[in-house]
Design an enzyme around this catalytic site. Structure first.
Site, PDB file in Angstrom:
ATOM      1  N   ALA A  65       0.853  -1.186   0.000  1.00  0.00           N
ATOM      2  CA  ALA A  65       0.000   0.000   0.000  1.00  0.00           C
ATOM      3  C   ALA A  65       0.891   1.237   0.000  1.00  0.00           C
ATOM      4  CB  ALA A  65      -0.894  -0.021   1.229  1.00  0.00           C
ATOM      5  N   GLY A 109       0.480  -4.967   1.031  1.00  0.00           N
ATOM      6  CA  GLY A 109      -0.750  -5.028   0.228  1.00  0.00           C
ATOM      7  C   GLY A 109      -0.523  -5.670  -1.132  1.00  0.00           C
ATOM      8  N   GLU A 112      -0.822  -9.273  -0.460  1.00  0.00           N
ATOM      9  CA  GLU A 112      -2.240  -9.540  -0.175  1.00  0.00           C
ATOM     10  C   GLU A 112      -3.082  -9.522  -1.444  1.00  0.00           C
ATOM     11  OE1 GLU A 112      -2.084  -6.421   2.862  1.00  0.00           O
ATOM     12  OE2 GLU A 112      -2.989  -7.872   4.224  1.00  0.00           O
ATOM     13  N   GLU A 132       4.637  -5.120   7.203  1.00  0.00           N
ATOM     14  CA  GLU A 132       3.914  -4.043   7.899  1.00  0.00           C
ATOM     15  C   GLU A 132       4.435  -3.802   9.309  1.00  0.00           C
ATOM     16  OE1 GLU A 132       2.448  -6.420   6.083  1.00  0.00           O
ATOM     17  OE2 GLU A 132       0.832  -5.557   4.863  1.00  0.00           O
TER      18      GLU A 132
HETATM   19  C1  HXC Z   1       5.006   4.385  -1.318  1.00  0.00           C
HETATM   20  C2  HXC Z   1       6.918   3.408  -2.122  1.00  0.00           C
HETATM   21  C3  HXC Z   1       6.575   2.177  -1.546  1.00  0.00           C
HETATM   22  C4  HXC Z   1       5.330   2.106  -0.839  1.00  0.00           C
HETATM   23  C5  HXC Z   1       8.452   1.923  -2.545  1.00  0.00           C
HETATM   24  N1  HXC Z   1       8.090   3.216  -2.729  1.00  0.00           N
HETATM   25  N2  HXC Z   1       7.546   1.279  -1.827  1.00  0.00           N
HETATM   26  N3  HXC Z   1       6.137   4.504  -2.006  1.00  0.00           N
HETATM   27  N4  HXC Z   1       4.596   3.235  -0.742  1.00  0.00           N
HETATM   28  N5  HXC Z   1       4.884   0.973  -0.307  1.00  0.00           N
HETATM   29  C6  HXC Z   1       8.828   4.260  -3.446  1.00  0.00           C
HETATM   30  C7  HXC Z   1      10.026   4.763  -2.675  1.00  0.00           C
HETATM   31  O1  HXC Z   1       9.657   5.707  -1.719  1.00  0.00           O
HETATM   32  C8  HXC Z   1      10.872   5.315  -3.784  1.00  0.00           C
HETATM   33  O2  HXC Z   1      10.372   6.561  -4.142  1.00  0.00           O
HETATM   34  C9  HXC Z   1      10.593   4.369  -4.948  1.00  0.00           C
HETATM   35  O3  HXC Z   1       9.360   3.721  -4.642  1.00  0.00           O
HETATM   36  C10 HXC Z   1      11.672   3.314  -5.082  1.00  0.00           C
HETATM   37  O4  HXC Z   1      11.812   2.665  -3.832  1.00  0.00           O
HETATM   38  P1  HXC Z   1      13.229   2.410  -3.151  1.00  0.00           P
HETATM   39  O5  HXC Z   1      12.999   2.160  -1.716  1.00  0.00           O
HETATM   40  O6  HXC Z   1      14.195   3.492  -3.514  1.00  0.00           O
HETATM   41  O7  HXC Z   1      13.696   1.072  -3.897  1.00  0.00           O
HETATM   42  P2  HXC Z   1      14.639  -0.084  -3.346  1.00  0.00           P
HETATM   43  O8  HXC Z   1      15.828   0.500  -2.616  1.00  0.00           O
HETATM   44  O9  HXC Z   1      14.874  -0.960  -4.508  1.00  0.00           O
HETATM   45  O10 HXC Z   1      13.773  -0.868  -2.239  1.00  0.00           O
HETATM   46  C11 HXC Z   1      12.635  -1.579  -2.661  1.00  0.00           C
HETATM   47  C12 HXC Z   1      11.793  -1.950  -1.430  1.00  0.00           C
HETATM   48  C13 HXC Z   1      11.499  -0.683  -0.591  1.00  0.00           C
HETATM   49  C14 HXC Z   1      12.548  -2.951  -0.567  1.00  0.00           C
HETATM   50  C15 HXC Z   1      10.519  -2.592  -1.949  1.00  0.00           C
HETATM   51  O11 HXC Z   1      10.983   0.316  -1.472  1.00  0.00           O
HETATM   52  C16 HXC Z   1      10.505  -0.889   0.493  1.00  0.00           C
HETATM   53  O12 HXC Z   1      10.807  -1.465   1.548  1.00  0.00           O
HETATM   54  N6  HXC Z   1       9.271  -0.431   0.268  1.00  0.00           N
HETATM   55  C17 HXC Z   1       8.211  -0.502   1.275  1.00  0.00           C
HETATM   56  C18 HXC Z   1       7.679  -1.898   1.380  1.00  0.00           C
HETATM   57  C19 HXC Z   1       6.609  -2.010   2.445  1.00  0.00           C
HETATM   58  O13 HXC Z   1       6.836  -1.715   3.612  1.00  0.00           O
HETATM   59  N7  HXC Z   1       5.434  -2.408   2.043  1.00  0.00           N
HETATM   60  C20 HXC Z   1       4.256  -2.529   2.931  1.00  0.00           C
HETATM   61  C21 HXC Z   1       3.500  -1.235   2.941  1.00  0.00           C
HETATM   62  S1  HXC Z   1       2.242  -1.239   4.138  1.00  0.00           S
HETATM   63  P3  HXC Z   1      11.348   7.814  -4.419  1.00  0.00           P
HETATM   64  O14 HXC Z   1      10.404   8.957  -4.652  1.00  0.00           O
HETATM   65  O15 HXC Z   1      12.209   7.957  -3.220  1.00  0.00           O
HETATM   66  O16 HXC Z   1      12.104   7.402  -5.655  1.00  0.00           O
HETATM   67  C22 HXC Z   1       1.023  -2.134   3.423  1.00  0.00           C
HETATM   68  C23 HXC Z   1      -0.206  -2.258   4.275  1.00  0.00           C
HETATM   69  C24 HXC Z   1      -1.221  -3.084   3.584  1.00  0.00           C
HETATM   70  O17 HXC Z   1       1.120  -2.597   2.360  1.00  0.00           O
HETATM   71  C25 HXC Z   1      -2.510  -2.967   4.321  1.00  0.00           C
HETATM   72  C26 HXC Z   1      -3.705  -3.037   3.454  1.00  0.00           C
HETATM   73  C27 HXC Z   1      -3.675  -2.439   2.140  1.00  0.00           C
END
Ligand code: HXC
Length: 258
Positions: A65, A109, A112, A132
């Protein structure tokens, strides 16, 4: 229908939906979820579509998400707007077969969303996780429940409590994905499998999906009863007559999807 967050195309009876927000690794925002729900509404009514493939880009399915859109939301807002239920759940109630084709990250998400599909075909690069807990929250789109049902408590707890990712082979070993293929082969393989499903009777494939899903919604005896009723229902469908006649006559069936 103008789409900003998805790409949609149809190959014969298979619809291919691509998540298309590459700059944020296909982070799943409300607008994307709304588009997806609208597309699924349409595809469900479109009798020329009998199977769907949901995929991301060549390198990422979805990194979860949209954290930037979530970070400042408060309880009363997410509760009253029923955040995640609205639009997101549409995929889980979609009645035609859907295959998730996953390359790269399917996190939070994203994982999911893949779990809401009927089965997952993974590329070697696929990585599944529910991170998460690292953000101070928990899965909210069914991950804790579907993982527990599909891969069991041990792996589900391991994923949800540690936030670690599973590679494609670990995901296959524990039953999270049905098959693993090379990255280069992923999309063709998913489309090939979807085309195979779409070649069968459309309504019968819907009934088969409904029957298997019954296993996760009810008791064994009630699920078997539902299956029996659906099985009986196929005898009211012309395609059942055609399928069995074709076998008896040693020819390929010509299903008419009715
Ligand atoms: C918003 C995101 C994002 C996310 C990545 N980006 N994941 N933006 N929401 N979930 C953005 C980054 O901010 C970045 O933007 C660009 O995408 C590239 O990401 P990087 O981190 O620079 O890439 P990398 O170093 O290759 O790392 C990849 C990654 C990391 C390991 C996937 O991005 C990461 O950990 N993302 C978050 C994963 C996460 O926690 N997901 C769960 C979310 S909570 P910029 O502008 O800086 O280039 C969730 C709750 C679900 O899903 C509940 C119900 C829906």
């Amino acid at each position: 229908m103008k789409l900003d967050y998805l790409l949609l195309e149809q190959i014969d009876a298979v619809a291919l939906i691509r998540l298309n927000r590459p700059l944020s690794l296909n982070a799943l925002c409300a607008e994307l979820a709304a588009e997806l729900a609208g597309v699924l509404d349409r595809l469900e009514q479109d009798r020329s579509v009998r199977a769907v493939v949901l995929t991301g880009t060549d390198t990422v399915f979805a990194a979860g998400a949209d954290i930037m859109a979530m970070r400042n939301r408060n309880y009363i807002d997410v509760y009253t707007s029923d955040f995640v239920t609205v639009d997101w759940e549409r995929l889980a109630s979609f009645r035609k077969p859907v295959i998730a084709a996953v390359a790269g990250y399917a996190l939070g998400g994203g994982c999911e969303m893949a779990l809401m599909c009927d089965f997952i075909i993974a590329a070697e690069s696929a990585r599944f996780g529910q991170p998460e807990i690292k953000l101070g929250t928990i899965p909210g789109a069914g991950g804790s429940q579907r993982l527990a049902h599909f891969i069991g408590k041990a792996k589900a707890m391991d994923m949800v409590l540690t936030g670690r990712t599973l590679d494609a082979h670990e995901a296959e070993r524990c039953g999270l994905v049905s098959r693993v293929v090379s990255d280069a082969a992923l999309l063709n393989e998913a489309l090939r499998v979807a085309a195979r499903i779409a070649g069968y009777s459309g309504p019968v494939a819907m009934m088969a999906k409904e029957a298997v899903n019954g296993a996760f919604e009810t008791t064994l005896s009630e699920g078997v009863r539902q299956e029996r009723r659906l099985f009986h229902s196929t005898f009211a469908i012309e395609d059942q007559k055609e399928g069995m006649a074709a076998f008896a006559e040693k020819r390929e069936p010509q299903f008419m999807h009715r």
